[in-house]
Design an enzyme around this catalytic site. Structure first.
Site, PDB file in Angstrom:
ATOM      1  N   TYR A 163       0.725  -1.092   0.000  1.00 14.78           N
ATOM      2  CA  TYR A 163      -0.037   0.088  -0.044  1.00 14.78           C
ATOM      3  C   TYR A 163       0.864   1.408  -0.152  1.00 14.78           C
ATOM      4  O   TYR A 163       0.699   2.048  -0.615  1.00 14.78           O
ATOM      5  CB  TYR A 163      -0.956  -0.064   1.126  1.00 14.78           C
ATOM      6  CG  TYR A 163      -1.770   0.956   1.361  1.00 14.78           C
ATOM      7  CD1 TYR A 163      -3.117   1.015   0.560  1.00 14.78           C
ATOM      8  CD2 TYR A 163      -1.743   2.065   2.475  1.00 14.78           C
ATOM      9  CE1 TYR A 163      -3.853   1.879   0.614  1.00 14.78           C
ATOM     10  CE2 TYR A 163      -2.922   2.978   2.614  1.00 14.78           C
ATOM     11  CZ  TYR A 163      -4.005   2.718   1.711  1.00 14.78           C
ATOM     12  OH  TYR A 163      -4.848   3.837   2.220  1.00 14.78           O
ATOM     13  N   LYS A 167       0.835   4.088  -2.676  1.00 19.03           N
ATOM     14  CA  LYS A 167       0.365   5.497  -2.365  1.00 19.03           C
ATOM     15  C   LYS A 167       1.694   6.431  -2.838  1.00 19.03           C
ATOM     16  O   LYS A 167       1.099   7.761  -3.293  1.00 19.03           O
ATOM     17  CB  LYS A 167       0.012   5.383  -0.937  1.00 19.03           C
ATOM     18  CG  LYS A 167      -1.523   4.853  -0.559  1.00 19.03           C
ATOM     19  CD  LYS A 167      -2.350   5.230  -1.654  1.00 19.03           C
ATOM     20  CE  LYS A 167      -3.775   4.900  -1.296  1.00 19.03           C
ATOM     21  NZ  LYS A 167      -4.802   5.363  -2.234  1.00 19.03           N
TER      22      LYS A 167
HETATM   23  N1  LIG Z   1      -9.990   6.088   5.292  1.00 18.95           N
HETATM   24  C1  LIG Z   1      -8.704   6.602   5.681  1.00 18.95           C
HETATM   25  O1  LIG Z   1      -8.364   7.070   6.625  1.00 18.95           O
HETATM   26  C2  LIG Z   1      -7.768   6.774   4.249  1.00 18.95           C
HETATM   27  C3  LIG Z   1      -6.361   7.061   4.665  1.00 18.95           C
HETATM   28  C4  LIG Z   1      -5.222   7.163   3.656  1.00 18.95           C
HETATM   29  C5  LIG Z   1      -5.955   6.820   2.489  1.00 18.95           C
HETATM   30  N2  LIG Z   1      -7.148   6.568   2.085  1.00 18.95           N
HETATM   31  C6  LIG Z   1      -7.674   6.255   0.563  1.00 18.95           C
HETATM   32  O2  LIG Z   1      -8.783   6.625   0.510  1.00 18.95           O
HETATM   33  C7  LIG Z   1      -9.486   6.253  -0.621  1.00 18.95           C
HETATM   34  C8  LIG Z   1     -10.937   5.852  -0.036  1.00 18.95           C
HETATM   35  O3  LIG Z   1     -10.940   5.069   1.009  1.00 18.95           O
HETATM   36  P1  LIG Z   1     -12.050   4.882   2.200  1.00 18.95           P
HETATM   37  O4  LIG Z   1     -11.230   5.015   3.480  1.00 18.95           O
HETATM   38  O5  LIG Z   1     -13.186   5.665   1.599  1.00 18.95           O
HETATM   39  O6  LIG Z   1     -12.414   3.291   2.037  1.00 18.95           O
HETATM   40  P2  LIG Z   1     -13.744   2.456   1.412  1.00 18.95           P
HETATM   41  O7  LIG Z   1     -13.280   1.259   1.294  1.00 18.95           O
HETATM   42  O8  LIG Z   1     -14.777   3.036   2.024  1.00 18.95           O
HETATM   43  O9  LIG Z   1     -13.722   3.192  -0.226  1.00 18.95           O
HETATM   44  C9  LIG Z   1     -13.219   2.557  -1.267  1.00 18.95           C
HETATM   45  C10 LIG Z   1     -14.129   2.330  -2.163  1.00 18.95           C
HETATM   46  O10 LIG Z   1     -13.168   2.033  -3.408  1.00 18.95           O
HETATM   47  C11 LIG Z   1     -14.115   0.881  -4.022  1.00 18.95           C
HETATM   48  N3  LIG Z   1     -13.283   0.019  -4.965  1.00 18.95           N
HETATM   49  C12 LIG Z   1     -12.243  -0.793  -4.616  1.00 18.95           C
HETATM   50  N4  LIG Z   1     -11.496  -1.200  -5.628  1.00 18.95           N
HETATM   51  C13 LIG Z   1     -12.167  -0.866  -6.617  1.00 18.95           C
HETATM   52  C14 LIG Z   1     -12.039  -1.050  -8.168  1.00 18.95           C
HETATM   53  N5  LIG Z   1     -10.862  -1.858  -8.635  1.00 18.95           N
HETATM   54  N6  LIG Z   1     -12.712  -0.194  -9.123  1.00 18.95           N
HETATM   55  C15 LIG Z   1     -13.773   0.827  -8.427  1.00 18.95           C
HETATM   56  N7  LIG Z   1     -13.905   1.030  -7.351  1.00 18.95           N
HETATM   57  C16 LIG Z   1     -13.118   0.179  -6.401  1.00 18.95           C
HETATM   58  C17 LIG Z   1     -14.719   0.287  -2.915  1.00 18.95           C
HETATM   59  O11 LIG Z   1     -15.841  -0.711  -3.395  1.00 18.95           O
HETATM   60  C18 LIG Z   1     -14.999   1.112  -2.014  1.00 18.95           C
HETATM   61  O12 LIG Z   1     -16.137   1.718  -2.296  1.00 18.95           O
HETATM   62  C19 LIG Z   1      -8.738   5.051  -0.767  1.00 18.95           C
HETATM   63  O13 LIG Z   1      -7.883   4.981  -1.839  1.00 18.95           O
HETATM   64  C20 LIG Z   1      -7.882   4.638   0.292  1.00 18.95           C
HETATM   65  O14 LIG Z   1      -6.664   4.170   0.068  1.00 18.95           O
HETATM   66  C21 LIG Z   1      -8.123   6.524   3.096  1.00 18.95           C
END
Ligand SMILES: NC(=O)c1ccc[n+]([C@@H]2O[C@H](COP(=O)([O-])OP(=O)(O)OC[C@H]3O[C@@H](n4cnc5c(N)ncnc54)[C@H](O)[C@@H]3O)[C@@H](O)[C@H]2O)c1
Length: 301
Positions: A163, A167
């Site tokens: 990851y 990232k």
């Molecule tokens: N939540 C946090 O604190 C956090 C921290 C750092 C980075 N992020 C990043 O933020 C973004 C959103 O994450 P989140 O926390 O909302 O998680 P989440 O799991 O709620 O949302 C991610 C979404 O991406 C969709 N997804 C996964 N693979 C896919 C694909 N191949 N094609 C299309 N859609 C796909 C999933 O179905 C899901 O709805 C991600 O990239 C995550 O890595 C989140």
């Protein structure tokens, strides 16, 4: 400050069926954008698929008077997502690359599948969607792209080698696309968000999860994608109502005579100075990054 509007603009948000992506989609729609709500609808580990996730968010947007279309494709088939935008709305103005999964394991236990799947969704997926949208944005002489990075990439985190690699790779992509897009008014930025979503359940201290509402990330994203913003090539950390900008810092370093040999012991003797951040610089591009190195060559020639 006038209201930020996206009337007549078409915005693709990937992974918008839940979490942070859903919040982005709702906010863009509220500000007048026509939104492609993309989501594969699988598990947080990237297994399975379900078109309901995107459909539900589209229903929410429509119920609030907005315009949106659901798309169930994987970001790895980015061309299909962009084609969906072209078929329904005839243009693409903004791409918010947000879809993501986790396959956390300590490095020794990590399988090739864990490594490849995380690379595929985060890096290849963001590349495919953005690459397919790029020519349309270039033709329109307007484009805004967001890549979703992470503090796990910027700073590292136990169990997230795959990851973290993906990232921070997205920030490398951001830097170069910002350079290539600038002359066509295509601005590219990265965010490292923190939000209480299914991805982070159980990770935050008691009480923090509910405060880290995903929708607190979206205003920065919408601003960066607005006509008003000229920001490009930047990385922001954002979450819980707080946001800040990140930049590289490099020490002034040490310089040996390039025409005379120097030893590992010479490096050791000067290592403290090499690592000292007193008077550190913040190179903005390759030319600035090479400045001290070039000065060193000149000094001894
Ligand atoms: N939540 C946090 O604190 C956090 C921290 C750092 C980075 N992020 C990043 O933020 C973004 C959103 O994450 P989140 O926390 O909302 O998680 P989440 O799991 O709620 O949302 C991610 C979404 O991406 C969709 N997804 C996964 N693979 C896919 C694909 N191949 N094609 C299309 N859609 C796909 C999933 O179905 C899901 O709805 C991600 O990239 C995550 O890595 C989140």
């Amino acid at each position: 400050m006038s209201e930020i509007r996206f009337d007549d603009k078409v915005v693709i948000v990937t992974g918008a069926g839940g979490g942070i992506g859903r919040a982005h989609a709702l906010l863009f729609a509220k500000h007048g954008a026509k939104v492609i709500v993309n989501d594969l609808g699988g598990s947080a580990q990237g297994e399975g698929a379900n078109s309901d996730a995107a459909l539900k968010v589209v229903e929410e947007i429509k119920a609030a008077g907005g315009t949106a279309v659901a798309n169930p494709d994987s970001v790895v088939d980015g061309g299909k997502i962009v084609q969906c935008a072209m078929d329904h709305f005839g243009r693409v103005d903004v791409v918010v690359n947000n879809a993501g999964i986790l396959r956390d394991k300590s490095f020794q236990k990590m399988t090739d599948q864990d490594w490849d799947l995380v690379y595929k969704v985060h890096v290849e997926g963001a590349y495919k969607v953005t690459h397919a949208a790029w020519p349309y944005m270039k033709d329109n002489n307007f484009g805004r792209v967001i890549f979703t990075s992470s503090t796990s990439g910027i700073y590292g985190n136990f169990g997230q080698a795959n990851y973290g690699m993906a990232k921070l790779g997205l920030y490398g992509l951001t830097r170069t696309l910002a350079i290539e897009g600038r002359k066509n008014n295509i601005f590219v930025n990265a965010i490292a968000p923190t939000g209480g979503t299914r991805m982070t359940e159980g990770l935050f201290p008691e009480g923090a999860f509910d405060k880290l509402k995903p929708e607190l990330v979206s205003p920065l994203v919408a601003y960066l994608c607005s006509l008003d913003s000229k920001e490009t090539g930047s990385l922001f950390e954002v979450g819980g109502g707080w946001m800040g900008k990140v930049r590289w810092e490099r020490s002034l370093g040490i310089g040996f005579n390039p025409d005379e040999s120097f030893s590992p012991e010479d490096v050791a003797a000067n290592f403290e100075q090499l690592c000292s951040f007193e008077g550190a610089v913040h190179p903005k591009d390759n030319v600035e990054a090479l400045r001290e190195l070039m000065l060193n060559i000149q000094k001894f020639s």
